[in-house]
Design a protein around this motif. Structure first.
Motif, PDB file in Angstrom:
ATOM      1  N   ALA A 161       3.237  -6.284  -1.323  1.00  0.00           N
ATOM      2  CA  ALA A 161       2.540  -6.427  -0.040  1.00  0.00           C
ATOM      3  C   ALA A 161       3.524  -6.442   1.120  1.00  0.00           C
ATOM      4  N   TRP A 214      -2.652 -16.988  -2.579  1.00  0.00           N
ATOM      5  CA  TRP A 214      -1.904 -16.591  -1.383  1.00  0.00           C
ATOM      6  C   TRP A 214      -1.420 -17.820  -0.616  1.00  0.00           C
ATOM      7  N   SER A 238      -0.800  -8.665   8.466  1.00  0.00           N
ATOM      8  CA  SER A 238      -0.608  -7.368   7.825  1.00  0.00           C
ATOM      9  C   SER A 238      -0.233  -7.536   6.358  1.00  0.00           C
ATOM     10  N   ARG A 240      -0.881 -10.098   4.531  1.00  0.00           N
ATOM     11  CA  ARG A 240      -2.056 -10.651   3.851  1.00  0.00           C
ATOM     12  C   ARG A 240      -3.071  -9.553   3.525  1.00  0.00           C
ATOM     13  N   ALA A 241      -3.270  -8.631   4.428  1.00  0.00           N
ATOM     14  CA  ALA A 241      -4.225  -7.548   4.191  1.00  0.00           C
ATOM     15  C   ALA A 241      -3.795  -6.697   2.999  1.00  0.00           C
ATOM     16  N   HIS A 242      -2.505  -6.405   2.925  1.00  0.00           N
ATOM     17  CA  HIS A 242      -2.009  -5.626   1.787  1.00  0.00           C
ATOM     18  C   HIS A 242      -2.087  -6.434   0.494  1.00  0.00           C
ATOM     19  N   TYR A 243      -1.813  -7.729   0.589  1.00  0.00           N
ATOM     20  CA  TYR A 243      -1.958  -8.590  -0.589  1.00  0.00           C
ATOM     21  C   TYR A 243      -3.399  -8.562  -1.092  1.00  0.00           C
ATOM     22  N   ASP A 244      -4.353  -8.722  -0.186  1.00  0.00           N
ATOM     23  CA  ASP A 244      -5.768  -8.718  -0.582  1.00  0.00           C
ATOM     24  C   ASP A 244      -6.120  -7.433  -1.313  1.00  0.00           C
ATOM     25  N   ARG A 245      -5.625  -6.305  -0.798  1.00  0.00           N
ATOM     26  CA  ARG A 245      -5.911  -5.005  -1.419  1.00  0.00           C
ATOM     27  C   ARG A 245      -5.270  -4.896  -2.806  1.00  0.00           C
ATOM     28  N   LEU A 246      -4.010  -5.289  -2.904  1.00  0.00           N
ATOM     29  CA  LEU A 246      -3.271  -5.145  -4.157  1.00  0.00           C
ATOM     30  C   LEU A 246      -3.725  -6.141  -5.222  1.00  0.00           C
ATOM     31  N   ALA A 248      -6.810  -7.471  -5.438  1.00  0.00           N
ATOM     32  CA  ALA A 248      -8.245  -7.355  -5.727  1.00  0.00           C
ATOM     33  C   ALA A 248      -8.555  -6.925  -7.164  1.00  0.00           C
ATOM     34  N   PRO A 249      -7.812  -5.971  -7.766  1.00  0.00           N
ATOM     35  CA  PRO A 249      -8.150  -5.568  -9.135  1.00  0.00           C
ATOM     36  C   PRO A 249      -8.027  -6.681 -10.178  1.00  0.00           C
TER      37      PRO A 249
END
Length: 266
Positions: A161, A214, A238, A240-246, A248-249
């Motif tokens: 992230a 997180w 920013s 955090r947003a990438h962390y949420d995306r990565l 999520a799976p």
């Protein structure tokens, strides 16, 4: 309990900050590392109330389990906040501040030594193993765990992230990397004088609320990810947003995690 004023002495504000970081660590990383406690202690607590040294005790997950098994526990760590929290929770343990490869104990003082994810933070691995053997009685047992770095999705997702956010990131060197394979570590144990050395691979899924994970990792600080909280708010958002995306799976089944467990005898 033995905890000297010089071992844990700092101002009120610094103390509160350290304990707050330790509490975040306890909710996050300590929960992650608790998965290996039972197999780590399986060999150590084979006798009634052994004298056990918990090296790199953190917030006391191994100390707690060993006390419950009837062990006489001495817990050491380099971080005052961790020691403060462990001392408060476990008044029947002896708490000391110490940093490998030097321990403030006499030769052959313990029946068992355990270290849950501490050897991977020690720069002088060979020296640390010799010191751990020094404080073990003859036929005493050693148990150590460390992460398999390329299968640590639960923390690697933070590094990914940070990179995805374009944030300059120079993580601290991993001095243990050259020693982290089972054959290499087994050879180091033999070189330090240990007998019957074995290394077991442990895999599990770390199931955790992603938002809480997180928060706890970022609040815990530390050398690798403490820099996130020091960034401007927009940069933190920013990352955090990438962390949420990565992450999520892994929301449903958890993060795949792998660690090694080494056992040996004096």
């Amino acid at each position: 309990m033995e905890i000297s004023h010089e071992d844990v002495s700092f101002g009120r504000c610094a103390k509160l900050a350290r304990v707050t970081n330790a509490e975040a660590y306890d909710r996050g990383f300590a929960h992650l590392s608790s998965h290996t406690v039972a197999p780590l202690l399986a060999l150590a607590c084979t006798s009634r109330a052994p004298r056990l040294l918990d090296v790199g005790c953190g917030t006391g997950v191994v100390t707690s389990a060993a006390l419950a098994l009837g062990a006489e526990v001495t817990a050491v760590d380099t971080d005052p906040g961790m020691l403060e929290l462990t001392a408060r929770r476990h008044p029947y343990a002896t708490i000391r501040q110490a940093t490998l490869p030097e321990l403030p104990f006499e030769d052959e003082q313990f029946d068992a030594v355990t270290g849950n994810f501490v050897i991977n933070h020690v720069a002088d691995t060979a020296g640390a193993l010799k010191e751990l053997r020094r404080v073990l009685r003859p036929a005493g047992t050693l148990g150590l765990t460390w992460w398999k770095a390329d299968e640590m999705t639960a923390t690697n997702v933070f590094a990914e992230a940070i990179a995805a956010a374009g944030l300059p990131y120079d993580p601290p060197a991993r001095p243990f990397t050259g020693n982290d394979t089972p054959p290499r570590f087994t050879a180091l144990l033999a070189g330090a004088g240990f007998q019957a050395a074995t290394v077991e691979t442990l895999r599990w899924r770390h199931q955790v609320d992603l938002a809480s994970w997180w928060t706890d990792v970022v609040q815990a600080g530390g050398a690798r990810f403490g820099m996130i909280a020091r960034q401007p708010p927009e940069t933190v958002e920013s990352v955090r947003a990438h962390y949420d995306r990565l992450a999520a799976p892994y929301a449903r089944e958890g993060f795949p995690v792998c660690a090694y467990l080494a056992r040996a005898t004096h």
